[in-house]
Design a protein around this motif. Structure first.
Motif, PDB file in Angstrom:
ATOM      1  N   VAL A  21      -4.060  -4.610  10.095  1.00 49.80           N
ATOM      2  CA  VAL A  21      -2.348  -5.085  10.895  1.00 49.80           C
ATOM      3  C   VAL A  21      -3.155  -6.023  11.654  1.00 49.80           C
ATOM      4  CG1 VAL A  21      -1.287  -5.260  13.216  1.00 49.80           C
ATOM      5  CG2 VAL A  21      -1.390  -3.805  11.344  1.00 49.80           C
ATOM      6  N   ARG A  22      -4.273  -6.357  11.962  1.00 46.75           N
ATOM      7  CA  ARG A  22      -5.341  -7.620  12.935  1.00 46.75           C
ATOM      8  C   ARG A  22      -5.072  -8.912  11.706  1.00 46.75           C
ATOM      9  NH1 ARG A  22      -9.806  -4.694  16.103  1.00 46.75           N
ATOM     10  NH2 ARG A  22      -8.757  -3.808  17.503  1.00 46.75           N
ATOM     11  N   ALA A  24      -3.291 -10.260  10.578  1.00 46.88           N
ATOM     12  CA  ALA A  24      -1.993 -11.076  10.975  1.00 46.88           C
ATOM     13  C   ALA A  24      -2.234 -11.867  12.155  1.00 46.88           C
ATOM     14  CB  ALA A  24      -0.213 -10.359  11.663  1.00 46.88           C
ATOM     15  N   ASP A  25      -3.261 -11.889  13.055  1.00 50.02           N
ATOM     16  CA  ASP A  25      -3.512 -12.501  14.088  1.00 50.02           C
ATOM     17  C   ASP A  25      -3.943 -13.309  13.679  1.00 50.02           C
ATOM     18  OD1 ASP A  25      -3.314 -10.182  15.488  1.00 50.02           O
ATOM     19  OD2 ASP A  25      -5.663  -9.827  15.928  1.00 50.02           O
ATOM     20  N   GLU A 100       1.074 -13.142  19.720  1.00 43.25           N
ATOM     21  CA  GLU A 100       0.169 -12.215  18.884  1.00 43.25           C
ATOM     22  C   GLU A 100       0.796 -10.550  18.300  1.00 43.25           C
ATOM     23  OE1 GLU A 100      -2.860 -13.218  17.095  1.00 43.25           O
ATOM     24  OE2 GLU A 100      -2.187 -14.796  17.802  1.00 43.25           O
ATOM     25  N   ARG A 101       1.235 -10.396  19.331  1.00 47.18           N
ATOM     26  CA  ARG A 101       1.522  -9.015  19.631  1.00 47.18           C
ATOM     27  C   ARG A 101       2.890  -9.248  18.860  1.00 47.18           C
ATOM     28  NH1 ARG A 101       1.203  -7.174  26.105  1.00 47.18           N
ATOM     29  NH2 ARG A 101      -1.470  -6.699  25.712  1.00 47.18           N
ATOM     30  N   GLN A 103       4.160 -10.789  16.144  1.00 47.83           N
ATOM     31  CA  GLN A 103       3.769 -10.783  14.990  1.00 47.83           C
ATOM     32  C   GLN A 103       2.884  -9.722  13.992  1.00 47.83           C
ATOM     33  OE1 GLN A 103       1.691 -14.766  14.735  1.00 47.83           O
ATOM     34  NE2 GLN A 103       0.282 -14.247  12.857  1.00 47.83           N
ATOM     35  N   ARG A 104       1.845  -9.124  14.792  1.00 50.39           N
ATOM     36  CA  ARG A 104       1.097  -7.561  14.554  1.00 50.39           C
ATOM     37  C   ARG A 104       2.381  -6.654  14.798  1.00 50.39           C
ATOM     38  NH1 ARG A 104      -4.094  -6.119  17.993  1.00 50.39           N
ATOM     39  NH2 ARG A 104      -5.179  -7.781  17.622  1.00 50.39           N
ATOM     40  N   TRP A 107       4.732  -7.700  10.909  1.00 49.07           N
ATOM     41  CA  TRP A 107       3.629  -7.418   9.858  1.00 49.07           C
ATOM     42  C   TRP A 107       3.957  -6.397  10.132  1.00 49.07           C
ATOM     43  CZ3 TRP A 107      -1.684  -7.498   8.178  1.00 49.07           C
ATOM     44  CH2 TRP A 107      -1.722  -9.239   6.641  1.00 49.07           C
TER      45      TRP A 107
END
Length: 141
Positions: A21-22, A24-25, A100-101, A103-104, A107
């Motif tokens: 998942v990170r 996607a950061d 960011e959150r 987007q995670r 995803w």
């Protein structure tokens, strides 16, 4: 022995999920982590942030310096110790962290929809409170 295998399997798969998942950061993990601590816990010193993250003071200071330069945090003198600075998340930092959150989450949501059928999604939903209880038990020690 079976419980040991469950614990190891869970540790491994959750670690892999977090790392996936990170991916996607769009910002470095250290900077995102500092913003997260400031967002959830309020103003902190660099030393506090280093301790919370389990990293060296130098590593936390490097991340804080980048966040300051980008206007995502601001520093002000500590109210009781003039040698220290308190870092505060700015509105820009909060917006960036929220992106960011989101987007995670997007995803992960997409992966859940694509990889799991409705019954599996329901099974996964039932696991969330169990994982929350495990987390609370571990962090309350």
């Amino acid at each position: 022995m079976e419980d040991d295998a469950l614990a190891e399997d869970l540790r491994q798969v959750i670690g892999e999920l977090v790392r996936a998942v990170r991916a996607a950061d769009t910002m470095p993990a250290g900077e995102a982590a500092l913003l997260g601590h400031l967002d959830r816990g309020g103003p902190r010193t660099t030393a506090d942030l280093a301790q919370l993250r389990g990293v060296s003071h130098q590593a936390a200071a490097k991340s804080a310096k980048m966040l300051l330069a980008d206007g995502l945090v601001r520093a002000e003198p500590h109210p009781t110790d003039g040698r220290k600075l308190l870092l505060h998340i700015t509105d820009s930092g909060r917006e960036r962290l929220q992106r960011e959150r989101a987007q995670r989450a997007d995803w992960l949501n997409s992966a859940i929809r694509d990889a799991l059928d409705p019954d599996e999604r329901q099974s996964l939903r039932r696991c969330v409170p169990l994982l929350a209880r495990l987390t609370a038990h571990i962090t309350d020690r």
